[in-house]
Design a protein around this motif. Structure first.
Motif, mmCIF file in Angstrom:
data_model
loop_
_atom_site.group_PDB
_atom_site.id
_atom_site.type_symbol
_atom_site.label_atom_id
_atom_site.label_comp_id
_atom_site.label_asym_id
_atom_site.label_seq_id
_atom_site.Cartn_x
_atom_site.Cartn_y
_atom_site.Cartn_z
ATOM 1 N N ASP A 66 0.826 -1.208 0.000
ATOM 2 C CA ASP A 66 0.000 0.000 0.000
ATOM 3 C C ASP A 66 0.861 1.260 0.000
ATOM 4 O OD1 ASP A 66 -2.401 -1.383 -0.091
ATOM 5 O OD2 ASP A 66 -2.561 -1.516 2.090
ATOM 6 N N GLU A 67 1.965 1.231 0.751
ATOM 7 C CA GLU A 67 2.874 2.376 0.756
ATOM 8 C C GLU A 67 3.568 2.524 -0.599
ATOM 9 O OE1 GLU A 67 5.226 5.665 2.038
ATOM 10 O OE2 GLU A 67 3.238 4.855 2.515
ATOM 11 N N ALA A 68 3.893 1.393 -1.231
ATOM 12 C CA ALA A 68 4.511 1.454 -2.558
ATOM 13 C C ALA A 68 3.556 2.105 -3.556
ATOM 14 C CB ALA A 68 4.897 0.060 -3.021
ATOM 15 N N ILE A 69 2.290 1.787 -3.478
ATOM 16 C CA ILE A 69 1.291 2.370 -4.378
ATOM 17 C C ILE A 69 1.120 3.859 -4.096
ATOM 18 C CG2 ILE A 69 -1.171 2.384 -4.940
ATOM 19 C CD1 ILE A 69 -1.072 -0.708 -4.537
ATOM 20 N N ARG A 70 1.051 4.220 -2.813
ATOM 21 C CA ARG A 70 0.924 5.632 -2.451
ATOM 22 C C ARG A 70 2.095 6.430 -3.005
ATOM 23 N NH1 ARG A 70 2.469 9.491 0.981
ATOM 24 N NH2 ARG A 70 4.117 8.214 1.915
ATOM 25 N N ARG A 71 3.293 5.896 -2.821
ATOM 26 C CA ARG A 71 4.480 6.573 -3.337
ATOM 27 C C ARG A 71 4.472 6.602 -4.869
ATOM 28 N NH1 ARG A 71 9.663 6.792 -0.272
ATOM 29 N NH2 ARG A 71 9.102 6.868 1.939
ATOM 30 N N GLY A 72 4.082 5.502 -5.488
ATOM 31 C CA GLY A 72 4.050 5.457 -6.940
ATOM 32 C C GLY A 72 3.191 6.558 -7.532
ATOM 33 N N ASN A 73 2.034 6.776 -6.955
ATOM 34 C CA ASN A 73 1.150 7.826 -7.454
ATOM 35 C C ASN A 73 1.728 9.217 -7.190
ATOM 36 O OD1 ASN A 73 -1.039 6.449 -8.716
ATOM 37 N ND2 ASN A 73 -1.772 5.810 -6.708
ATOM 38 N N ALA A 74 2.388 9.381 -6.056
ATOM 39 C CA ALA A 74 3.027 10.667 -5.769
ATOM 40 C C ALA A 74 4.165 10.932 -6.753
ATOM 41 C CB ALA A 74 3.552 10.680 -4.329
ATOM 42 N N TYR A 75 4.901 9.894 -7.104
ATOM 43 C CA TYR A 75 6.015 10.059 -8.042
ATOM 44 C C TYR A 75 5.499 10.351 -9.448
ATOM 45 C CZ TYR A 75 8.651 7.774 -4.245
ATOM 46 O OH TYR A 75 9.206 7.448 -3.042
ATOM 47 N N ALA A 76 4.393 9.710 -9.814
ATOM 48 C CA ALA A 76 3.801 9.983 -11.129
ATOM 49 C C ALA A 76 3.306 11.421 -11.202
ATOM 50 C CB ALA A 76 2.656 9.004 -11.402
ATOM 51 N N ASP A 77 2.683 11.893 -10.135
ATOM 52 C CA ASP A 77 2.214 13.280 -10.095
ATOM 53 C C ASP A 77 3.379 14.265 -10.191
ATOM 54 O OD1 ASP A 77 -0.419 12.478 -9.899
ATOM 55 O OD2 ASP A 77 -0.495 12.678 -7.711
ATOM 56 N N ALA A 78 4.548 13.838 -9.693
ATOM 57 C CA ALA A 78 5.728 14.712 -9.714
ATOM 58 C C ALA A 78 6.407 14.760 -11.078
ATOM 59 C CB ALA A 78 6.730 14.246 -8.661
ATOM 60 N N GLY A 79 6.015 13.852 -11.982
ATOM 61 C CA GLY A 79 6.581 13.890 -13.325
ATOM 62 C C GLY A 79 7.225 12.610 -13.810
ATOM 63 N N ALA A 80 7.190 11.545 -13.020
ATOM 64 C CA ALA A 80 7.740 10.270 -13.480
ATOM 65 C C ALA A 80 6.865 9.691 -14.582
ATOM 66 C CB ALA A 80 7.845 9.288 -12.321
ATOM 67 N N ASP A 81 7.496 9.111 -15.593
ATOM 68 C CA ASP A 81 6.766 8.519 -16.717
ATOM 69 C C ASP A 81 6.329 7.087 -16.432
ATOM 70 O OD1 ASP A 81 7.319 10.653 -18.861
ATOM 71 O OD2 ASP A 81 9.311 10.208 -18.071
ATOM 72 N N MET A 82 7.035 6.422 -15.531
ATOM 73 C CA MET A 82 6.756 5.024 -15.212
ATOM 74 C C MET A 82 7.143 4.795 -13.758
ATOM 75 S SD MET A 82 7.920 1.621 -17.348
ATOM 76 C CE MET A 82 9.646 2.110 -17.454
ATOM 77 N N ILE A 83 6.453 3.857 -13.114
ATOM 78 C CA ILE A 83 6.723 3.545 -11.716
ATOM 79 C C ILE A 83 7.233 2.115 -11.614
ATOM 80 C CG2 ILE A 83 5.808 3.394 -9.375
ATOM 81 C CD1 ILE A 83 5.854 6.241 -10.626
ATOM 82 N N PHE A 84 8.413 1.987 -11.074
ATOM 83 C CA PHE A 84 9.099 0.709 -10.902
ATOM 84 C C PHE A 84 8.808 0.225 -9.477
ATOM 85 C CE2 PHE A 84 13.672 -1.213 -11.430
ATOM 86 C CZ PHE A 84 13.209 -2.453 -11.006
#
Length: 296
Positions: free
Chosen positions: A166-184
């Motif tokens: 769940d924390e990985a998903i929360r972070r993934g969405n935050a990173y995508a909002d920040a400009g990441a094109d893909m979440i690893f």
């Protein structure tokens, strides 16, 4: 078409693009020769083959950049670079992003571990605060937007090992909002974790398979099943390194004590095959054209 544009288009299809890891130019050329559409430079592989050390931040950015440049020059398919943690804070990460774009990388992986980092399938990982990683991605995205808008920023989170899916998903969405094109999403423990991540993260998701070896955290799910789940990229980072290790070991076992291995084509390539991959014919042609008194 730029290799970054090609890579971005492949990732946006979300059809489990298989990206093997290369640890040197020969492994990169073989990945391309075999028909893969993209490759990544393996920081694990570079540390192991050039230093004989584990993936624990012993290799420097300048070394990684130089090795990556050699690989990019040698192949035509997109090459993703390994930025580790960005080699420091957000400002350091901006310098790293520019460095990889300048040498022609199509994208890079950057992760949310503390420096010095370690391989995603090793124990003892620690992750930086979400807010710090978000700022780091924003900084990298600023450089990307100015130099190559198609350059793929693949933001890796190691949160599963520390705090769960769940924390990985929360972070993934935050990173995508920040400009990441893909979440690893590194080291998911179950098939259900992968399905959940793909469903809930609002960006293409990359999964790392620790190859066909013991010791990986993620189950070895067939690529076709990952494709059906909607995974965008399947990273296979260290298979070529482990294969080279085993291949050299078997050859040396066969010739130890002064023995030879005649006819053991299962252990070595032919001279002709190796010359082809190394580009021998190209340089012989150039010799004929530009060297005086060429002798065939």
């Amino acid at each position: 078409m730029k290799t970054s544009t090609k890579l971005k288009a492949l990732i946006q299809q979300r059809k489990a693009l298989v990206v093997p890891g290369a640890h040197d130019v020969i492994s990169a050329k073989l990945i391309e020769k075999t028909g893969f559409e993209a490759l990544q430079v393996s920081g694990f592989g570079l540390a192991a083959t050039y230093l004989g050390l584990p993936d624990m931040a012993f290799i420097t950015f300048s070394e990684v950049q130089a090795f990556t440049f050699n690989i990019i020059k040698a192949v035509k398919i997109p090459v993703m670079a390994d930025a580790d943690t960005g080699y420091g804070n957000s400002i350091n990460a901006m310098f790293v992003t520019e460095g990889f774009i300048r040498i022609g990388a199509a994208g890079m992986n950057i992760e949310d571990q503390y420096f010095p980092k370690r391989c995603g399938h090793m124990e003892g990982k620690q992750i930086i605060p979400t807010e710090e990683m978000v700022l780091k991605i924003k900084a990298c995205a600023k450089v990307r937007n100015e130099l190559d808008p198609d350059f793929v920023i693949n933001a890796r989170t190691d949160a599963i090992a520390v705090s769960g899916i769940d924390e990985a998903i929360r972070r993934g969405n935050a990173y995508a909002d920040a400009g990441a094109d893909m979440i690893f999403v590194e080291a998911p423990r179950t098939r259900e974790d992968i399905v959940k991540a793909v469903k809930e993260i609002k960006a293409p998701v990359s999964i790392n398979l620790f190859d066909n070896v013991e010791g990986g955290k993620t189950p070895l799910i067939p690529v076709e099943e990952l494709r059906e789940m909607g995974v965008a990229r399947v990273s296979i980072p260290v298979g070529t390194t482990f294969a080279a290790f085993r291949g050299v070991e078997r050859y040396l076992e066969a010739i130890k004590g002064g023995a030879l291995a005649p006819g053991r084509t299962d252990l070595v390539s032919s001279f002709a095959e190796f010359k082809e991959v190394a580009g021998y014919t190209t340089f012989r042609t150039l010799e004929k054209e530009f060297l005086p008194k060429f002798v065939d």
